[in-house]
Design a protein around this motif. Structure first.
Motif, PDB file in Angstrom:
ATOM      1  N   GLY A  32      -8.109   2.545   5.502  1.00  0.00           N
ATOM      2  CA  GLY A  32      -7.411   2.751   4.240  1.00  0.00           C
ATOM      3  C   GLY A  32      -5.974   3.191   4.432  1.00  0.00           C
ATOM      4  N   GLN A  33      -5.054   2.513   3.755  1.00  0.00           N
ATOM      5  CA  GLN A  33      -3.638   2.888   3.817  1.00  0.00           C
ATOM      6  C   GLN A  33      -3.366   4.224   3.160  1.00  0.00           C
ATOM      7  OE1 GLN A  33      -2.127  -0.663   1.821  1.00  0.00           O
ATOM      8  NE2 GLN A  33      -0.594  -0.832   3.422  1.00  0.00           N
ATOM      9  N   GLN A  34      -4.006   4.449   2.013  1.00  0.00           N
ATOM     10  CA  GLN A  34      -3.683   5.620   1.194  1.00  0.00           C
ATOM     11  C   GLN A  34      -4.964   6.118   0.549  1.00  0.00           C
ATOM     12  OE1 GLN A  34      -0.820   4.727  -1.827  1.00  0.00           O
ATOM     13  NE2 GLN A  34      -0.721   6.816  -2.610  1.00  0.00           N
ATOM     14  N   LEU A  35      -5.347   7.369   0.837  1.00  0.00           N
ATOM     15  CA  LEU A  35      -6.610   7.927   0.366  1.00  0.00           C
ATOM     16  C   LEU A  35      -6.424   8.517  -1.033  1.00  0.00           C
ATOM     17  CD1 LEU A  35      -7.765   9.635   3.687  1.00  0.00           C
ATOM     18  CD2 LEU A  35      -8.284   7.328   2.828  1.00  0.00           C
ATOM     19  N   LEU A  36      -7.253   8.062  -1.970  1.00  0.00           N
ATOM     20  CA  LEU A  36      -7.038   8.367  -3.384  1.00  0.00           C
ATOM     21  C   LEU A  36      -8.059   9.330  -3.972  1.00  0.00           C
ATOM     22  CD1 LEU A  36      -6.334   4.697  -4.527  1.00  0.00           C
ATOM     23  CD2 LEU A  36      -4.633   6.479  -4.074  1.00  0.00           C
ATOM     24  N   ALA A  37      -9.328   9.235  -3.572  1.00  0.00           N
ATOM     25  CA  ALA A  37     -10.370  10.073  -4.181  1.00  0.00           C
ATOM     26  C   ALA A  37     -11.584  10.100  -3.269  1.00  0.00           C
ATOM     27  CB  ALA A  37     -10.760   9.527  -5.559  1.00  0.00           C
ATOM     28  N   TRP A  38     -12.283  11.228  -3.270  1.00  0.00           N
ATOM     29  CA  TRP A  38     -13.514  11.367  -2.491  1.00  0.00           C
ATOM     30  C   TRP A  38     -14.692  10.799  -3.265  1.00  0.00           C
ATOM     31  CZ3 TRP A  38     -14.132  12.925   2.492  1.00  0.00           C
ATOM     32  CH2 TRP A  38     -13.038  13.535   3.109  1.00  0.00           C
ATOM     33  N   VAL A  39     -15.635  10.223  -2.507  1.00  0.00           N
ATOM     34  CA  VAL A  39     -16.938   9.811  -3.037  1.00  0.00           C
ATOM     35  C   VAL A  39     -17.974  10.540  -2.193  1.00  0.00           C
ATOM     36  CG1 VAL A  39     -18.505   7.886  -3.469  1.00  0.00           C
ATOM     37  CG2 VAL A  39     -16.028   7.561  -3.712  1.00  0.00           C
ATOM     38  N   GLY A  40     -18.489  11.654  -2.684  1.00  0.00           N
ATOM     39  CA  GLY A  40     -19.302  12.510  -1.832  1.00  0.00           C
ATOM     40  C   GLY A  40     -18.431  13.140  -0.759  1.00  0.00           C
ATOM     41  N   ASN A  41     -19.046  13.506   0.363  1.00  0.00           N
ATOM     42  CA  ASN A  41     -18.333  14.220   1.420  1.00  0.00           C
ATOM     43  C   ASN A  41     -17.993  13.367   2.631  1.00  0.00           C
ATOM     44  OD1 ASN A  41     -18.378  16.872   0.148  1.00  0.00           O
ATOM     45  ND2 ASN A  41     -20.583  16.839   0.527  1.00  0.00           N
ATOM     46  N   MET A  42     -18.384  12.082   2.629  1.00  0.00           N
ATOM     47  CA  MET A  42     -18.145  11.241   3.794  1.00  0.00           C
ATOM     48  C   MET A  42     -17.439   9.925   3.468  1.00  0.00           C
ATOM     49  SD  MET A  42     -19.153  12.896   6.429  1.00  0.00           S
ATOM     50  CE  MET A  42     -19.274  11.656   7.702  1.00  0.00           C
ATOM     51  N   SER A  43     -17.261   9.609   2.193  1.00  0.00           N
ATOM     52  CA  SER A  43     -16.621   8.353   1.804  1.00  0.00           C
ATOM     53  C   SER A  43     -15.445   8.630   0.880  1.00  0.00           C
ATOM     54  CB  SER A  43     -17.620   7.426   1.113  1.00  0.00           C
ATOM     55  OG  SER A  43     -18.683   7.072   1.981  1.00  0.00           O
ATOM     56  N   LEU A  44     -14.514   7.678   0.826  1.00  0.00           N
ATOM     57  CA  LEU A  44     -13.335   7.819  -0.025  1.00  0.00           C
ATOM     58  C   LEU A  44     -12.977   6.471  -0.635  1.00  0.00           C
ATOM     59  CD1 LEU A  44     -12.466   9.468   2.954  1.00  0.00           C
ATOM     60  CD2 LEU A  44     -10.992  10.514   1.235  1.00  0.00           C
ATOM     61  N   ILE A  45     -12.274   6.537  -1.759  1.00  0.00           N
ATOM     62  CA  ILE A  45     -11.639   5.361  -2.339  1.00  0.00           C
ATOM     63  C   ILE A  45     -10.188   5.368  -1.874  1.00  0.00           C
ATOM     64  CG2 ILE A  45     -10.942   4.204  -4.458  1.00  0.00           C
ATOM     65  CD1 ILE A  45     -13.389   5.433  -5.802  1.00  0.00           C
ATOM     66  N   ALA A  46      -9.722   4.201  -1.443  1.00  0.00           N
ATOM     67  CA  ALA A  46      -8.372   4.093  -0.892  1.00  0.00           C
ATOM     68  C   ALA A  46      -7.720   2.797  -1.349  1.00  0.00           C
ATOM     69  CB  ALA A  46      -8.429   4.125   0.636  1.00  0.00           C
ATOM     70  N   TRP A  47      -6.398   2.753  -1.236  1.00  0.00           N
ATOM     71  CA  TRP A  47      -5.682   1.486  -1.290  1.00  0.00           C
ATOM     72  C   TRP A  47      -5.699   0.877   0.103  1.00  0.00           C
ATOM     73  CZ3 TRP A  47      -5.007  -0.663  -5.663  1.00  0.00           C
ATOM     74  CH2 TRP A  47      -4.518   0.003  -6.791  1.00  0.00           C
ATOM     75  N   ASP A  48      -5.879  -0.434   0.191  1.00  0.00           N
ATOM     76  CA  ASP A  48      -5.768  -1.110   1.474  1.00  0.00           C
ATOM     77  C   ASP A  48      -5.457  -2.582   1.248  1.00  0.00           C
ATOM     78  OD1 ASP A  48      -5.611  -1.191   4.193  1.00  0.00           O
ATOM     79  OD2 ASP A  48      -7.713  -0.725   4.586  1.00  0.00           O
ATOM     80  N   ILE A  49      -4.987  -3.233   2.301  1.00  0.00           N
ATOM     81  CA  ILE A  49      -4.663  -4.647   2.225  1.00  0.00           C
ATOM     82  C   ILE A  49      -5.804  -5.453   2.827  1.00  0.00           C
ATOM     83  CG2 ILE A  49      -2.196  -4.195   2.303  1.00  0.00           C
ATOM     84  CD1 ILE A  49      -2.228  -5.084   5.210  1.00  0.00           C
ATOM     85  N   ALA A  50      -5.735  -6.760   2.698  1.00  0.00           N
ATOM     86  CA  ALA A  50      -6.782  -7.623   3.219  1.00  0.00           C
ATOM     87  C   ALA A  50      -6.640  -7.791   4.731  1.00  0.00           C
ATOM     88  CB  ALA A  50      -6.724  -8.995   2.543  1.00  0.00           C
TER      89      ALA A  50
END
Length: 406
Positions: A343-361
Motif C-alpha cells: 500500500g502506498q498510503q495507509l488510510l484506515a485499520w480493519v481490525g488489528n492486522m489489516s488496513l485499507i490503503a491507496w495503491d496502484i495496479a
C-alpha cells in the motif's frame, strides 16, 4: 531523511543563497516530499468479486518481543463489500467493521483576482439505500463511530456552530453553538467527544503569491486553539494554543494554514502536526499545556490517516518502498520496530492486522492512478475495493475517502 530534515535542509540551502523563502515554500516542500515518497511504483493486485470473504494466515507482531505465525484457521474472516468497477463509488464499500462513510471531491474555487477557496463537495452514505448521495451543504464532515452521526460545518468557514447530522434521516438533529469559530472537526475513538479546531480565518483560503503560478495557502496560519466537546451535552471549554515562532523567519516555525487537532486514542491528549518542529508533531493535555509525546503515541504521523490500530499496539507509518515498490511501514507503538505492508498510503485499520490503503495496479507507471485496496500484515494478498482514481497529480478534483467504524 524524514519530513522535518527535508524541510530544514531545503530552507537552509535557500538561506545560504541569501534569498528568503517566499510564502508557501515549506508547504510546497512537504507536498513535493509526499509526492516523491509515492514515486517508486508497482503493486500486487488481486481481482475480487463485488462482495467477498477473505481469510489469510499472517505473522502476528508481538510488540517487538518476537513473532508467532497465526494459522489460517484462527485468523477471523473479513467480510468485504468491494466495488472494483466503481470510481468514485456509488454503493457501500466496507471491510470488516470499517466502512467508507463518505467521500469528497475537492476543487479550488476562485473568489477574487488574488484569492480562492479550497472547497469540498461531499457524497454521504444513505443508510437506507447503501448508496452515496451528493450534498453541497457542508464544508466539513466528520463521521462518528457507528456511522449514524456526522459532525458538520456549513460552507462559510470558520463556522459559529457545529451540526450533528443524523445519517439515517439526513437531517441535523441539533446544533452546538461555539464561542470561537471552528474550521475542522474530529471525533474521539469512542465517539463521545469531539475536538473542534478554531481559526480566525478560513483555513482553506488560497492566495496568489509572488512568483507562483498557482494558488498557495495563506501564511501564517490563523489557528487559535481547540475546543473539546462532550457530544451528548454539547458542552466544553475552549483552549488557546499560540502558534509560536516568528512567521517572518523561515526557520522560526511553520504551520500549514489548515493544521487541525485530533484526540489521541485514549482521549487524554490533543495533538497536531508541527511540520517544522523537532519531532513533527505537538501534544497537549486537555487544559492546553504542551506535553511530551505519550509513550505509545510517539510514532504517530499527522499525515498518515490510519493512525493507531484498534488495540493500540501498532501505528500506521510512512511510505516504505523497500521489500515492495509500493508499500508502507507499520510500526510497533512500544518499540518502534517496523514491518512492511503493501500500500502506498495507509488510510484506515480493519481490525488489528489489516488496513485499507491507496495503491496502484501491478506494473502501473502512474503513481496517481490509485484505487482502494485491503492489505494485511505478513500477506502478499491485495484485495481491490474500488476502481482507479483518475487524474495525474495530488488534487485534480479526485475523490478522497472518509472512513469510520461501522
Amino acid at each position: 531523511m524524514n519530513v522535518e530534515e527535508l524541510v530544514r535542509d531545503a530552507l537552509r540551502e535557500q538561506a545560504a543563497e541569501q534569498s528568503p523563502a517566499r510564502p508557501g515554500f515549506a508547504d510546497r516542500v512537504l507536498a513535493a516530499r509526499r509526492r516523491r515518497r509515492t514515486r517508486r511504483i508497482a503493486a500486487v493486485a488481486v481481482a475480487t468479486a463485488a462482495v467477498v470473504a477473505v481469510a489469510v494466515g499472517v505473522p502476528m507482531l508481538d510488540s517487538g518481543r518476537g513473532t508467532d505465525v497465526r494459522p489460517a484457521d484462527v485468523v477471523p474472516k473479513t467480510e468485504v463489500n468491494a466495488r472494483p468497477d466503481q470510481s468514485p463509488p456509488r454503493e457501500l464499500i466496507s471491510a470488516g467493521n470499517t466502512g467508507l462513510a463518505a467521500y469528497f471531491v475537492p476543487k479550488t474555487v476562485k473568489k477574487t483576482a488574488d484569492s480562492a477557496v479550497y472547497e469540498r463537495t461531499y457524497w454521504l452514505l444513505d443508510q437506507k439505500t447503501g448508496r452515496y448521495e451528493k450534498t453541497t451543504r457542508w464544508s466539513w464532515v466528520a463521521v462518528a463511530p457507528g456511522m449514524k452521526t456526522a459532525a458538520v460545518l456549513e460552507q462559510d468557514l470558520p463556522a459559529s456552530r457545529i451540526g450533528l447530522l443524523d445519517l439515517t434521516t439526513g437531517k441535523v438533529a441539533r446544533w452546538i453553538r461555539v464561542d470561537h469559530p471552528v474550521g475542522g472537526l474530529a471525533f474521539s475513538r469512542d465517539g463521545r467527544k469531539l475536538v473542534a479546531t478554531t481559526y480566525d480565518e478560513n483555513p482553506d483560503l488560497r492566495v496568489k503569491t509572488e512568483g507562483s503560478d498557482g494558488w498557495d495557502q495563506k501564511e501564517p496560519s490563523s489557528r487559535t486553539g481547540f475546543q473539546v466537546l462532550d457530544v451528548a451535552s454539547g458542552k466544553g471549554s475552549w483552549t488557546e494554543v499560540k502558534l509560536g515562532g516568528d512567521p517572518e523567519d523561515p526557520m522560526g516555525g511553520f504551520l500549514n494554514s489548515r493544521q487541525d487537532f485530533a484526540l489521541t486514542a485514549d482521549g487524554r491528549h490533543v495533538w497536531s502536526g508541527n511540520p517544522m518542529g523537532d519531532i513533527g508533531k505537538q501534544f497537549y493535555d486537555l487544559s492546553g499545556a504542551e506535553v511530551s509525546a505519550p509513550a505509545n503515541d510517539k510514532y504517530l504521523e499527522w499525515y498518515v490517516d490510519a493512525g493507531k490500530s484498534p488495540d493500540g499496539r501498532l501505528v500506521a507509518g510512512d511510505f516504505a518502498g523497500e521489500k515492495w515498490k509500493t508499500s508502507s511501514w507499520v510500526v510497533d507503538a512500544a518499540t518502534g520496530k517496523k514491518t512492511e505492508v503493501h500500500g502506498q498510503q495507509l488510510l484506515a485499520w480493519v481490525g488489528n492486522m489489516s488496513l485499507i490503503a491507496w495503491d496502484i495496479a501491478k506494473g502501473g507507471k502512474n503513481e496517481f492512478h490509485q484505487r482502494l485496496v485491503l492489505v494485511t500484515i505478513g500477506s502478499d494478498k491485495v484485495v481491490p475495493l474500488s476502481g482507479f482514481r483518475k487524474g495525474n497529480d495530488g488534487d485534480a478534483g479526485r475523490w478522497e475517502p472518509v472512513f469510520a467504524e461501522r
